[in-house]
Design an enzyme around this catalytic site. Structure first.
Site, PDB file in Angstrom:
ATOM      1  N   ARG A 103       0.876  -1.190   0.000  1.00  0.00           N
ATOM      2  CA  ARG A 103       0.000   0.000   0.000  1.00  0.00           C
ATOM      3  C   ARG A 103       0.897   1.218   0.000  1.00  0.00           C
ATOM      4  O   ARG A 103       1.680   1.409   0.937  1.00  0.00           O
ATOM      5  CB  ARG A 103      -0.918  -0.022   1.229  1.00  0.00           C
ATOM      6  CG  ARG A 103      -1.712   1.261   1.401  1.00  0.00           C
ATOM      7  CD  ARG A 103      -2.831   1.140   2.429  1.00  0.00           C
ATOM      8  NE  ARG A 103      -3.938   0.357   1.919  1.00  0.00           N
ATOM      9  CZ  ARG A 103      -5.176   0.378   2.427  1.00  0.00           C
ATOM     10  NH1 ARG A 103      -5.457   1.136   3.464  1.00  0.00           N
ATOM     11  NH2 ARG A 103      -6.122  -0.360   1.911  1.00  0.00           N
ATOM     12  N   HIS A 130      -7.158   0.587  -6.606  1.00  0.00           N
ATOM     13  CA  HIS A 130      -7.395  -0.333  -5.483  1.00  0.00           C
ATOM     14  C   HIS A 130      -8.066  -1.588  -6.059  1.00  0.00           C
ATOM     15  O   HIS A 130      -9.235  -1.859  -5.805  1.00  0.00           O
ATOM     16  CB  HIS A 130      -8.298   0.364  -4.454  1.00  0.00           C
ATOM     17  CG  HIS A 130      -8.290  -0.266  -3.095  1.00  0.00           C
ATOM     18  ND1 HIS A 130      -7.478  -1.336  -2.742  1.00  0.00           N
ATOM     19  CD2 HIS A 130      -9.008   0.030  -1.964  1.00  0.00           C
ATOM     20  CE1 HIS A 130      -7.694  -1.662  -1.486  1.00  0.00           C
ATOM     21  NE2 HIS A 130      -8.620  -0.854  -0.992  1.00  0.00           N
ATOM     22  N   GLN A 133     -10.002  -4.244  -3.881  1.00  0.00           N
ATOM     23  CA  GLN A 133     -11.315  -3.761  -3.448  1.00  0.00           C
ATOM     24  C   GLN A 133     -12.350  -4.000  -4.543  1.00  0.00           C
ATOM     25  O   GLN A 133     -13.430  -4.547  -4.300  1.00  0.00           O
ATOM     26  CB  GLN A 133     -11.221  -2.261  -3.134  1.00  0.00           C
ATOM     27  CG  GLN A 133     -12.528  -1.653  -2.671  1.00  0.00           C
ATOM     28  CD  GLN A 133     -12.935  -2.155  -1.295  1.00  0.00           C
ATOM     29  OE1 GLN A 133     -12.158  -2.109  -0.364  1.00  0.00           O
ATOM     30  NE2 GLN A 133     -14.156  -2.645  -1.162  1.00  0.00           N
ATOM     31  N   ASP A 223     -17.691   6.476  -1.657  1.00  0.00           N
ATOM     32  CA  ASP A 223     -16.434   6.403  -0.888  1.00  0.00           C
ATOM     33  C   ASP A 223     -16.229   7.787  -0.284  1.00  0.00           C
ATOM     34  O   ASP A 223     -16.920   8.758  -0.654  1.00  0.00           O
ATOM     35  CB  ASP A 223     -15.288   6.021  -1.854  1.00  0.00           C
ATOM     36  CG  ASP A 223     -13.945   5.821  -1.155  1.00  0.00           C
ATOM     37  OD1 ASP A 223     -13.901   5.742   0.096  1.00  0.00           O
ATOM     38  OD2 ASP A 223     -12.916   5.748  -1.868  1.00  0.00           O
ATOM     39  N   CYS A 262     -16.571   1.024   0.250  1.00  0.00           N
ATOM     40  CA  CYS A 262     -15.354   0.234   0.522  1.00  0.00           C
ATOM     41  C   CYS A 262     -14.981   0.262   1.999  1.00  0.00           C
ATOM     42  O   CYS A 262     -14.297  -0.631   2.474  1.00  0.00           O
ATOM     43  CB  CYS A 262     -14.211   0.738  -0.336  1.00  0.00           C
ATOM     44  SG  CYS A 262     -13.894   2.509  -0.138  1.00  0.00           S
ATOM     45  N   ARG A 290     -13.543  -9.230   1.025  1.00  0.00           N
ATOM     46  CA  ARG A 290     -12.141  -8.879   0.766  1.00  0.00           C
ATOM     47  C   ARG A 290     -11.265 -10.092   1.089  1.00  0.00           C
ATOM     48  O   ARG A 290     -10.361 -10.438   0.333  1.00  0.00           O
ATOM     49  CB  ARG A 290     -11.709  -7.683   1.638  1.00  0.00           C
ATOM     50  CG  ARG A 290     -12.366  -6.348   1.315  1.00  0.00           C
ATOM     51  CD  ARG A 290     -11.947  -5.812  -0.041  1.00  0.00           C
ATOM     52  NE  ARG A 290     -10.493  -5.737  -0.186  1.00  0.00           N
ATOM     53  CZ  ARG A 290      -9.724  -4.750   0.304  1.00  0.00           C
ATOM     54  NH1 ARG A 290     -10.283  -3.734   0.932  1.00  0.00           N
ATOM     55  NH2 ARG A 290      -8.413  -4.763   0.138  1.00  0.00           N
TER      56      ARG A 290
HETATM   57  N1   CP Z   1     -11.388  -0.740   2.088  1.00  0.00           N
HETATM   58  C1   CP Z   1     -10.114  -0.787   2.530  1.00  0.00           C
HETATM   59  O1   CP Z   1      -9.164  -0.958   1.766  1.00  0.00           O
HETATM   60  O2   CP Z   1      -9.998  -0.630   3.872  1.00  0.00           O
HETATM   61  P1   CP Z   1      -8.639  -0.419   4.671  1.00  0.00           P
HETATM   62  O3   CP Z   1      -8.106   0.924   4.290  1.00  0.00           O
HETATM   63  O4   CP Z   1      -9.034  -0.507   6.116  1.00  0.00           O
HETATM   64  O5   CP Z   1      -7.678  -1.509   4.272  1.00  0.00           O
HETATM   65  N1  NVA Z   2     -10.374   6.285  -1.425  1.00  0.00           N
HETATM   66  C1  NVA Z   2     -10.021   5.839  -0.106  1.00  0.00           C
HETATM   67  C2  NVA Z   2     -10.170   4.358  -0.013  1.00  0.00           C
HETATM   68  C3  NVA Z   2      -9.830   3.754   1.320  1.00  0.00           C
HETATM   69  C4  NVA Z   2      -9.972   2.280   1.344  1.00  0.00           C
HETATM   70  C5  NVA Z   2      -8.599   6.264   0.217  1.00  0.00           C
HETATM   71  O1  NVA Z   2      -7.737   6.153  -0.654  1.00  0.00           O
HETATM   72  O2  NVA Z   2      -8.359   6.732   1.323  1.00  0.00           O
END
Ligand code: CP
Ligand code: NVA
Length: 306
Positions: A103, A130, A133, A223, A262, A290
């Site tokens: 990440r 992502h 997701q 989101d 998400c 997930r």
């Molecule tokens: N939806 C998602 O990726 O959640 P986290 O940021 O908690 O991993």
């Molecule tokens: N769009 C959000 C998704 C989190 C899972 C972010 O990037 O923070």
């Protein structure tokens, strides 16, 4: 060259279906109390530059269920810092592990890690996409409706990482994707042309009219308005997106649709409690999936699917 999953289009439609098939098999067994140890002795590293609950824990539990293990590597490894180059980091880490979930703040960092890694790298969220997701979301839709081709997913909000991956998976699987949000927060024309290059004729629309956009939707999705890394824009975005809250009034225009998010959610901003906790919401199943889909993905990607 190892097989990576950095963006959704790293998989073909057939490969997504293959991942879903492995997922279904493993999920059925899991529900029957069987945790098939397809990956004994295998190790997955999780290199995270940002916070996470779902992605982190779902990959870690998935590895335990598959008979393998995982290592969570946060800021103390010095990834993407002045401690050492990403190239050295990736070359060394991939000597120890069978796969890396990463990440990153910037998608370029993820690409640099993948270039240096001799094992598959899976995007656990970047500023650009992502994919894990989106795979879990479309798998969840399939569980609800039984099919996805021809269905419409309406994303109300920002054309962000999650929206981009959902648009791409929707295009690959023959769905219609509609982004409803204010001017200035839509997809770039570069992204739209990119989708058309990958899936000629892909049905992607953008509009400022959320009410019209949700009318034919099988899924109404939202989101956060400000993603991780955009905290400084939070106030400005709250103003821009104020008319795009997913609330009872909007959901009443899509009575047959399921609601997805998400997570994490900013309740009272992009979605109300009534909707996220309401009868159309599938957000907890979505989060649970997930783990199931990532289990299918790693078993398939690392070549251990039965
Ligand atoms: N939806 C998602 O990726 O959640 P986290 O940021 O908690 O991993
Ligand atoms: N769009 C959000 C998704 C989190 C899972 C972010 O990037 O923070």
């Amino acid at each position: 060259m190892p097989r990576h999953l950095l963006v959704a289009e790293d998989l073909t439609a057939q490969e997504i279906e293959a991942v879903f098939a492995v997922t279904r098999d493993l999920q059925t067994k899991f529900d029957e109390g069987i945790r098939e140890p397809l990956m004994p002795g295998r190790v997955l590293a999780l290199v995270f530059e940002k916070q996470s609950l779902r992605t982190r824990v779902s990959f870690q539990t998935a590895m335990v269920h598959l008979g393998g293990s995982s290592l969570f590597l946060g800021a103390d490894t010095g990834f993407a810092s002045s401690r050492e180059s990403i190239d050295d980091f990736g070359k060394v880490l991939s000597q120890y592990v069978d796969g890396i979930v990463c990440r990153t703040k910037s998608h370029d960092t993820l690409e640099a890690l993948a270039t240096s890694s001799s094992v598959p790298v899976i995007n656990g969220l970047s500023d650009a996409s992502h994919p894990c997701q989106a795979l879990a979301d479309i798998y969840t839709l399939k569980q609800h409706v039984g099919r996805v081709r021809g269905l419409t997913l309406t994303f109300v909000g920002d054309g962000n990482n999650v929206a981009r991956s959902l648009a791409m998976v929707s295009a690959l699987l023959g769905m219609r994707f509609v982004l409803a949000g204010p001017e200035g927060y839509h997809f770039s024309s570069d992204f739209l042309s990119h989708v058309q290059r990958i899936v000629p004729g892909a049905a992607i629309q953008q509009t400022t009219d959320a009410r019209e956009a949700v009318k034919d939707a099988a899924v109404v999705y939202t989101d956060v308005w400000a993603s991780m890394g955009q905290e400084k824009e939070r106030e400005e975005r709250a103003k821009a997106f104020a008319a795009y809250q997913v609330n009872d009034k909007l959901m009443a225009l899509a009575p047959e649709a399921i609601f997805m998010h998400c997570l994490p959610a900013h309740r009272g901003e992009e979605v109300t409690n009534e909707v996220i906790d309401g009868p159309q919401s599938v957000v907890i199943q979505e989060a649970a999936n997930r783990m199931h889909v990532q289990k299918g993905l790693i078993a398939w990607l690392l070549g251990h699917a039965s």
